[in-house]
Scaffold this motif. Structure first.
Motif, PDB file in Angstrom:
ATOM      1  N   SER A 168      35.185  29.523  26.214  1.00 32.08           N
ATOM      2  CA  SER A 168      34.050  30.390  25.891  1.00 32.08           C
ATOM      3  C   SER A 168      33.550  31.094  27.154  1.00 32.08           C
ATOM      4  O   SER A 168      32.847  32.112  27.067  1.00 32.08           O
ATOM      5  N   PHE A 169      33.913  30.570  28.338  1.00 30.25           N
ATOM      6  CA  PHE A 169      33.544  31.228  29.586  1.00 30.25           C
ATOM      7  C   PHE A 169      34.151  32.618  29.676  1.00 30.25           C
ATOM      8  O   PHE A 169      33.565  33.516  30.304  1.00 30.25           O
ATOM      9  N   TRP A 170      35.321  32.823  29.060  1.00 30.78           N
ATOM     10  CA  TRP A 170      35.956  34.136  29.059  1.00 30.78           C
ATOM     11  C   TRP A 170      35.005  35.160  28.447  1.00 30.78           C
ATOM     12  O   TRP A 170      34.837  36.266  28.966  1.00 30.78           O
ATOM     13  N   VAL A 188      39.990  33.933  37.656  1.00 26.78           N
ATOM     14  CA  VAL A 188      39.277  32.648  37.598  1.00 26.78           C
ATOM     15  C   VAL A 188      40.274  31.489  37.657  1.00 26.78           C
ATOM     16  O   VAL A 188      40.107  30.543  38.422  1.00 26.78           O
ATOM     17  N   VAL A 189      41.322  31.558  36.845  1.00 32.88           N
ATOM     18  CA  VAL A 189      42.332  30.501  36.816  1.00 32.88           C
ATOM     19  C   VAL A 189      43.001  30.376  38.188  1.00 32.88           C
ATOM     20  O   VAL A 189      43.148  29.283  38.739  1.00 32.88           O
ATOM     21  N   ALA A 234      44.098  33.172  45.335  1.00 32.37           N
ATOM     22  CA  ALA A 234      44.147  33.886  44.057  1.00 32.37           C
ATOM     23  C   ALA A 234      44.775  35.264  44.253  1.00 32.37           C
ATOM     24  O   ALA A 234      45.592  35.716  43.441  1.00 32.37           O
ATOM     25  N   GLY A 235      44.390  35.937  45.341  1.00 31.99           N
ATOM     26  CA  GLY A 235      44.980  37.239  45.634  1.00 31.99           C
ATOM     27  C   GLY A 235      46.459  37.149  45.957  1.00 31.99           C
ATOM     28  O   GLY A 235      47.244  38.042  45.600  1.00 31.99           O
ATOM     29  N   ALA A 236      46.852  36.069  46.643  1.00 32.93           N
ATOM     30  CA  ALA A 236      48.275  35.879  46.961  1.00 32.93           C
ATOM     31  C   ALA A 236      49.090  35.766  45.676  1.00 32.93           C
ATOM     32  O   ALA A 236      50.188  36.338  45.571  1.00 32.93           O
ATOM     33  N   GLN A 257      36.083  43.026  39.969  1.00 34.15           N
ATOM     34  CA  GLN A 257      34.796  42.991  39.287  1.00 34.15           C
ATOM     35  C   GLN A 257      34.361  41.550  39.022  1.00 34.15           C
ATOM     36  O   GLN A 257      33.175  41.219  39.132  1.00 34.15           O
ATOM     37  N   ALA A 258      35.317  40.695  38.692  1.00 35.03           N
ATOM     38  CA  ALA A 258      34.994  39.278  38.495  1.00 35.03           C
ATOM     39  C   ALA A 258      34.528  38.658  39.811  1.00 35.03           C
ATOM     40  O   ALA A 258      33.564  37.890  39.836  1.00 35.03           O
ATOM     41  N   ALA A 259      35.212  38.979  40.916  1.00 39.15           N
ATOM     42  CA  ALA A 259      34.811  38.461  42.221  1.00 39.15           C
ATOM     43  C   ALA A 259      33.414  38.943  42.579  1.00 39.15           C
ATOM     44  O   ALA A 259      32.609  38.194  43.143  1.00 39.15           O
TER      45      ALA A 259
END
Length: 314
Positions: A168-170, A188-189, A234-236, A257-259
């Motif tokens: 539900s966080f999505w 996020v993952v 995460a970027g890698a 945008q999430a960051a």
């Protein structure tokens, strides 16, 4: 993100519809790389690493200080006991409206991170022990980090090496935090998996040791550097996803945008109307975006030393 043809990870537990549960218990953090921050420093060229090495040794030996462990939006406690229950590994429809497409998506993203980090660890002559992922609703027990609540957001538990997510966080990410799109959730993952990478290479152990010797302000700063490194990792992975042809137009902007949405300044401004930098524990929006993009640029271990590197645009 072009995820539909990806394999699904075998490391996902589906606890939706259950009141609690616990994952595999690894008995605390693991260090497959041996020296944690110290070994990570030796992967980094230049003279700056010796400055940090001296500061770390000084702190560990009782002299100086650097500087709650929180994940992307949540935290953990490695000392609270949990209860074991059976888990249901079959995907199901959620009472909160979470679809199996969402379940399959995060499972596919996890599988892609597994492929990337297995390859990256192999390049460094290391073995990658893949994390688990627990999909739950409302709350669930962990093996070593207490009881996880969806109100805290996704989190990683170092004690059982599981990423915990209420899907539900999505929906919250899009509707409450203004970060829509599937790659926002992929970020996020990948960020939570980034904390597992820190656990694998021993950074988490070094962090916990150093943090005990710091003032609150210094500990907050150290925690920010920990979180920024997870953003770098995460970027890698995102760079790998691009090289595999998985990214679509706009995906990187969704991650950025999430960051931005989970930056400490963004959250504080939205909640209180003011910003207190000394209280930051995860980093500003600009810092989080900058380190994600650095990971997206380099995609390696070498350039991910957030503890010894400050970017011009962070």
């Amino acid at each position: 993100m072009k995820w539909e043809d990806l394999r699904r990870s075998k490391n996902v537990q589906d606890r939706r519809g259950q009141s609690g549960g616990s994952g595999r218990n690894r008995g605390g953090s693991r260090s497959s790389m041996g020296g944690g921050l110290l070994n990570l420093l030796f992967l980094i060229p230049g003279k700056g690493k010796w400055v940090v090495l001296a500061v770390i040794l000084f702190s560990v030996l009782g002299g100086g200080a650097l500087g709650g462990f929180g994940d992307l939006l949540g935290g953990n406690n490695m000392n609270q006991p949990t209860n074991e229950i059976q888990v249901n590994n079959e995907a199901q429809q959620s009472e909160t409206g979470v679809t199996d497409d969402e379940f399959n998506f995060v499972s596919s993203v996890l599988a892609s991170t597994e492929d990337f980090w297995n390859e990256s660890f192999s390049t460094e002559n290391m073995t990658y022990d893949e994390p688990g992922m627990v999909i739950y609703e409302g709350g669930t027990a962990t093996s070593g980090c207490g009881f996880g609540s969806s109100q805290a957001g996704p989190f990683y538990c170092p004690a059982d090496a599981n990423v915990y997510i209420d899907l539900s966080f999505w929906r919250d990410l899009s509707q409450q935090y203004g970060a829509p799109g599937d790659f926002a959730m992929a970020y996020v993952v990948a960020h939570e998996v980034g904390h597992h990478i820190q656990n694998e290479i021993g950074v988490m152990d070094e962090y916990n040791e150093l943090r005990r010797r710091l003032s609150e302000t210094e500990a907050n700063e150290l925690n920010v550097r920990l979180e920024l490194q997870a953003d770098y990792f995460a970027g890698a992975w995102a760079k790998y996803a691009q090289e595999e042809g998985l990214l679509e137009s706009g995906d990187i902007n969704e991650a950025l945008q999430a960051a931005f949405a989970v930056g400490d300044d963004t959250i504080q401004e939205r909640a209180t109307g003011r910003v207190v930098p000394d209280s930051f524990t995860h980093g500003s929006a600009e810092q989080r975006q900058a380190w994600f993009m650095r990971g997206f640029e380099y995609g390696d271990f070498e350039h991910g030393d957030t503890f010894n590197t400050y970017l011009e645009n962070e």
